[in-house]
Design a protein around this motif. Structure first.
Motif, PDB file in Angstrom:
ATOM      1  N   LEU A  52      47.608  45.295  28.412  1.00 36.48           N
ATOM      2  CA  LEU A  52      47.746  46.665  28.890  1.00 36.48           C
ATOM      3  C   LEU A  52      49.181  47.161  28.721  1.00 36.48           C
ATOM      4  N   GLY A  53      49.329  48.463  28.586  1.00 38.27           N
ATOM      5  CA  GLY A  53      50.647  49.073  28.489  1.00 38.27           C
ATOM      6  C   GLY A  53      51.151  49.243  27.070  1.00 38.27           C
ATOM      7  N   LEU A  54      50.357  48.831  26.077  1.00 33.93           N
ATOM      8  CA  LEU A  54      50.754  48.938  24.672  1.00 33.93           C
ATOM      9  C   LEU A  54      50.398  50.309  24.108  1.00 33.93           C
ATOM     10  N   PRO A  55      51.037  50.721  23.014  1.00 28.67           N
ATOM     11  CA  PRO A  55      50.650  51.976  22.369  1.00 28.67           C
ATOM     12  C   PRO A  55      49.395  51.830  21.515  1.00 28.67           C
ATOM     13  N   ILE A  56      48.880  50.609  21.379  1.00 25.40           N
ATOM     14  CA  ILE A  56      47.662  50.342  20.626  1.00 25.40           C
ATOM     15  C   ILE A  56      46.713  49.530  21.506  1.00 25.40           C
ATOM     16  N   ILE A  57      45.456  49.423  21.081  1.00 26.00           N
ATOM     17  CA  ILE A  57      44.462  48.667  21.833  1.00 26.00           C
ATOM     18  C   ILE A  57      44.435  47.229  21.342  1.00 26.00           C
ATOM     19  N   ARG A  58      44.539  46.297  22.285  1.00 25.20           N
ATOM     20  CA  ARG A  58      44.417  44.884  21.943  1.00 25.20           C
ATOM     21  C   ARG A  58      43.546  44.172  22.971  1.00 25.20           C
ATOM     22  N   THR A  59      42.444  43.624  22.498  1.00 26.62           N
ATOM     23  CA  THR A  59      41.606  42.768  23.322  1.00 26.62           C
ATOM     24  C   THR A  59      41.519  41.405  22.652  1.00 26.62           C
ATOM     25  N   SER A  60      41.073  40.409  23.396  1.00 25.36           N
ATOM     26  CA  SER A  60      41.064  39.048  22.850  1.00 25.36           C
ATOM     27  C   SER A  60      40.014  38.202  23.556  1.00 25.36           C
ATOM     28  N   VAL A  61      39.644  37.120  22.885  1.00 24.19           N
ATOM     29  CA  VAL A  61      38.830  36.106  23.553  1.00 24.19           C
ATOM     30  C   VAL A  61      39.643  35.511  24.695  1.00 24.19           C
ATOM     31  N   ASP A  62      38.934  34.947  25.656  1.00 19.78           N
ATOM     32  CA  ASP A  62      39.592  34.360  26.824  1.00 19.78           C
ATOM     33  C   ASP A  62      39.480  32.838  26.777  1.00 19.78           C
ATOM     34  N   HIS A  63      39.758  32.260  25.621  1.00 24.56           N
ATOM     35  CA  HIS A  63      39.716  30.802  25.488  1.00 24.56           C
ATOM     36  C   HIS A  63      40.649  30.375  24.362  1.00 24.56           C
ATOM     37  N   GLY A  64      40.834  29.087  24.234  1.00 26.86           N
ATOM     38  CA  GLY A  64      41.756  28.553  23.240  1.00 26.86           C
ATOM     39  C   GLY A  64      41.094  28.214  21.916  1.00 26.86           C
TER      40      GLY A  64
ATOM     41  N   PHE B 145      54.401  45.710  29.892  1.00 26.52           N
ATOM     42  CA  PHE B 145      53.019  45.404  29.533  1.00 26.52           C
ATOM     43  C   PHE B 145      52.533  44.274  30.420  1.00 26.52           C
ATOM     44  N   SER B 146      51.235  44.089  30.448  1.00 23.98           N
ATOM     45  CA  SER B 146      50.670  43.052  31.285  1.00 23.98           C
ATOM     46  C   SER B 146      49.348  42.579  30.705  1.00 23.98           C
ATOM     47  N   MET B 147      48.943  41.380  31.106  1.00 21.65           N
ATOM     48  CA  MET B 147      47.681  40.804  30.672  1.00 21.65           C
ATOM     49  C   MET B 147      46.586  41.125  31.682  1.00 21.65           C
TER      50      MET B 147
ATOM     51  N   ALA C 139      39.017  40.042  32.071  1.00 20.77           N
ATOM     52  CA  ALA C 139      37.817  40.688  32.591  1.00 20.77           C
ATOM     53  C   ALA C 139      36.588  39.878  32.229  1.00 20.77           C
ATOM     54  N   ASP C 140      35.678  39.797  33.168  1.00 18.97           N
ATOM     55  CA  ASP C 140      34.352  39.234  32.920  1.00 18.97           C
ATOM     56  C   ASP C 140      33.372  40.108  33.686  1.00 18.97           C
ATOM     57  N   GLY C 141      32.650  40.950  32.953  1.00 17.09           N
ATOM     58  CA  GLY C 141      31.806  41.933  33.613  1.00 17.09           C
ATOM     59  C   GLY C 141      32.662  42.908  34.402  1.00 17.09           C
ATOM     60  N   ASP C 142      32.355  43.079  35.671  1.00 14.34           N
ATOM     61  CA  ASP C 142      33.092  44.015  36.514  1.00 14.34           C
ATOM     62  C   ASP C 142      34.262  43.368  37.254  1.00 14.34           C
ATOM     63  N   LEU C 143      34.470  42.079  37.062  1.00 13.33           N
ATOM     64  CA  LEU C 143      35.621  41.421  37.687  1.00 13.33           C
ATOM     65  C   LEU C 143      36.800  41.496  36.733  1.00 13.33           C
ATOM     66  N   ARG C 144      37.877  42.144  37.199  1.00 11.12           N
ATOM     67  CA  ARG C 144      39.061  42.338  36.362  1.00 11.12           C
ATOM     68  C   ARG C 144      40.302  41.926  37.140  1.00 11.12           C
ATOM     69  N   VAL C 145      41.223  41.262  36.449  1.00 12.76           N
ATOM     70  CA  VAL C 145      42.501  40.912  37.070  1.00 12.76           C
ATOM     71  C   VAL C 145      43.627  41.258  36.104  1.00 12.76           C
ATOM     72  N   VAL C 146      44.761  41.666  36.649  1.00 14.54           N
ATOM     73  CA  VAL C 146      45.932  41.972  35.838  1.00 14.54           C
ATOM     74  C   VAL C 146      47.129  41.279  36.467  1.00 14.54           C
ATOM     75  N   HIS C 147      48.014  40.728  35.634  1.00 22.02           N
ATOM     76  CA  HIS C 147      49.026  39.777  36.071  1.00 22.02           C
ATOM     77  C   HIS C 147      50.438  40.355  36.171  1.00 22.02           C
ATOM     78  N   VAL C 148      51.135  39.969  37.228  1.00 23.61           N
ATOM     79  CA  VAL C 148      52.558  40.282  37.355  1.00 23.61           C
ATOM     80  C   VAL C 148      53.373  39.395  36.413  1.00 23.61           C
ATOM     81  N   SER C 149      52.990  38.122  36.296  1.00 18.27           N
ATOM     82  CA  SER C 149      53.626  37.210  35.333  1.00 18.27           C
ATOM     83  C   SER C 149      52.558  36.310  34.746  1.00 18.27           C
ATOM     84  N   THR C 150      52.857  35.729  33.558  1.00 18.41           N
ATOM     85  CA  THR C 150      51.862  34.860  32.916  1.00 18.41           C
ATOM     86  C   THR C 150      52.478  33.530  32.487  1.00 18.41           C
TER      87      THR C 150
END
Length: 341
Positions: free
Chosen positions: A291-303, A144-146, A149-160
Motif C-alpha cells: 500500500l502507498g505506492l503510485p502503482i498497484i502491487r499484489t502478491s502471493v502470500d507464500h515463499g 508504504f506498508s504491507m 488479506a484472506d477473504g475479509d480479514l485484512r492486516v497492515v503492518h507498521v514494520s515488517t
C-alpha cells in the motif's frame, strides 16, 4: 514469475490454464520463455502455447496461449530447480524491475508478484529485504506498508522485515498514524465506505495502563486520536490476542498491526491448511499487497517452496487471490479516474 527456481513458474502455468482468468483481465507473464517451455514440455497435460513478446501491446490475450515478456535472463537447461542461486536471484529482480517500469509507464494496470528468495536476491547483489522494499525504492516511495488479506480479514503492518527488538523501537506515533491513513485509503479503494480500522496494541493487554509497557500510552493512542480528528474511524488500541477473531467475525474491516509476525501468524493460520493424513499442504491462500505506492502491487502470500518446486504440485490459489485483488484495485482506480466513485 518470481524466482525461476521456485514454484512461481508452475503456479503461473496453472493460473493461466484457467479460462476464468481471461474473463477478468488480460494476463501476461514477465519472466523467461525458456523456463515456461521447459515445464510445458515436461508436463504436456498443461496444453498451452507460449507467445514471446517484448511489450504488452503485442499480447494475444487468448485462452490457451501464455503471453510472456521474455527477458531471457537464465538458461533453463542450466538452472537448478529448487536451489538457491545468484542467477535465479538476479532473474527474479529483473522481472520485478520490468513490471514496475511497465506500471510506471502506464503499460499495465496492475502488477502481481510470485515469490522470490531473499538469500538468492542478495547473492545476486540486490540488497533488499524483499519485494516491498524493491517497490518502495524503484517507485521512489517513502511511506508504504504491507497488507495481508484472506477473504475479509485484512492486516497492515507498521514494520515488517526487521528484528523483533527493532520492531518495538519503530512503534512511533508518526509511523502508526501513517499506517492508519494508508489502511483507510486501501479500504476506500476496495470499495468500503467509512472503513472500521482496528489498531492492535504492541504489549500484552495493551500494556495494562503502563504496567507491561508504555508504547500504547506514548505512541499508539496519540496516533489514533489524531486519526480520529482527521475523520478516520480508528478504534483501539485493542489486545492482539482477540482483535483478529473480531475482525474475522466482521467487527472491523482492517487491523493495523505493530510488527511482522503479529499480522502474519493469524493470516497464515487461516489461509495455510496442512493435510496431516496426506502429509502435504492442502491449501495455501492469502494475498500480500503493498500500500502507498503510485502503482498497484499484489502478491502471493507464500515463499518459493524450493522443496516442492518442479513437481507441479504447488497450489495456485494464493496467486489467483492476488490476481483477483489486482483486478479489483485496478477497476476501482479506473472508476475513480472517471469520476464514478
Amino acid at each position: 514469475m518470481g524466482d525461476p527456481a521456485g514454484i512461481g513458474p508452475e503456479i503461473s502455468i496453472k493460473a493461466f490454464q484457467k479460462k476464468s482468468l481471461y474473463e477478468k483481465c488480460n494476463p501476461l507473464l514477465v519472466g523467461d520463455k525458456s523456463i515456461v517451455e521447459s515445464y510445458l514440455e515436461k508436463y504436456p497435460e498443461f496444453n498451452m502455447k507460449v507467445n514471446a513478446i517484448t511489450t504488452p501491446e503485442d499480447g494475444l490475450y487468448e485462452w490457451g496461449t501464455m503471453d510472456v515478456i521474455d527477458l531471457a535472463s537464465v538458461d533453463a537447461d542450466k538452472l537448478k530447480i529448487g536451489e538457491v542461486s545468484k542467477e535465479a536471484g538476479n532473474a527474479a529482480y529483473l522481472y520485478v524491475e520490468k513490471v514496475i517500469d511497465l506500471a510506471l509507464k502506464g503499460k499495465v494496470d496492475a502488477t502481481v508478484t510470485n515469490p522470490l528468495n531473499k538469500e538468492a536476491l542478495n547473492l545476486a547483489g540486490h540488497h533488499f529485504a524483499g519485494h516491498t522494499e524493491i517497490y518502495g525504492e524503484l517507485t521512489n516511495t517513502n511511506k508504504f506498508s504491507m497488507m495481508l488479506a484472506d477473504g475479509d480479514l485484512r492486516v497492515v503492518h507498521v514494520s515488517t522485515h526487521v528484528s523483533l527488538r527493532e520492531a518495538c523501537d519503530l512503534v512511533k506515533k508518526e509511523r502508526v498514524l501513517d499506517v492508519i491513513k494508508i489502511a483507510h485509503q486501501a479500504c476506500v479503494k476496495l470499495g468500503i465506505e467509512n472503513p472500521r480500522i482496528a489498531v492492535a496494541g504492541l504489549n500484552p493487554h495493551c500494556g495494562e495502563n503502563g504496567l507491561f509497557g508504555t508504547e500504547e500510552i506514548d505512541e499508539i493512542i496519540p496516533a489514533i486520536e489524531v486519526a480520529k480528528n482527521q475523520g478516520i474511524n480508528a478504534i483501539g488500541p485493542l489486545p492482539a490476542d482477540t482483535v483478529f477473531s473480531k475482525a474475522r467475525g466482521g467487527m472491523y474491516d482492517i487491523v493495523v498491526v505493530m510488527y511482522h509476525d503479529q499480522g502474519h501468524i493469524p493470516l497464515k493460520l487461516l489461509g495455510f491448511v496442512f493435510d496431516r493424513e496426506q502429509n502435504k499442504w492442502k491449501e495455501v491462500s492469502g494475498v500480500n499487497i503493498t500500500l502507498g505506492l503510485p502503482i498497484i502491487r499484489t502478491s502471493v502470500d507464500h515463499g518459493t517452496a524450493f522443496d516442492q518446486a518442479g513437481s507441479m504440485t504447488a497450489s495456485e490459489i494464493s496467486l489467483e487471490n492476488a490476481i483477483d485483488y489486482g483486478v479489483q484495485l485496478a477497476n476501482n482506480v479506473d472508476l475513480e479516474a472517471k469520476g464514478l466513485v
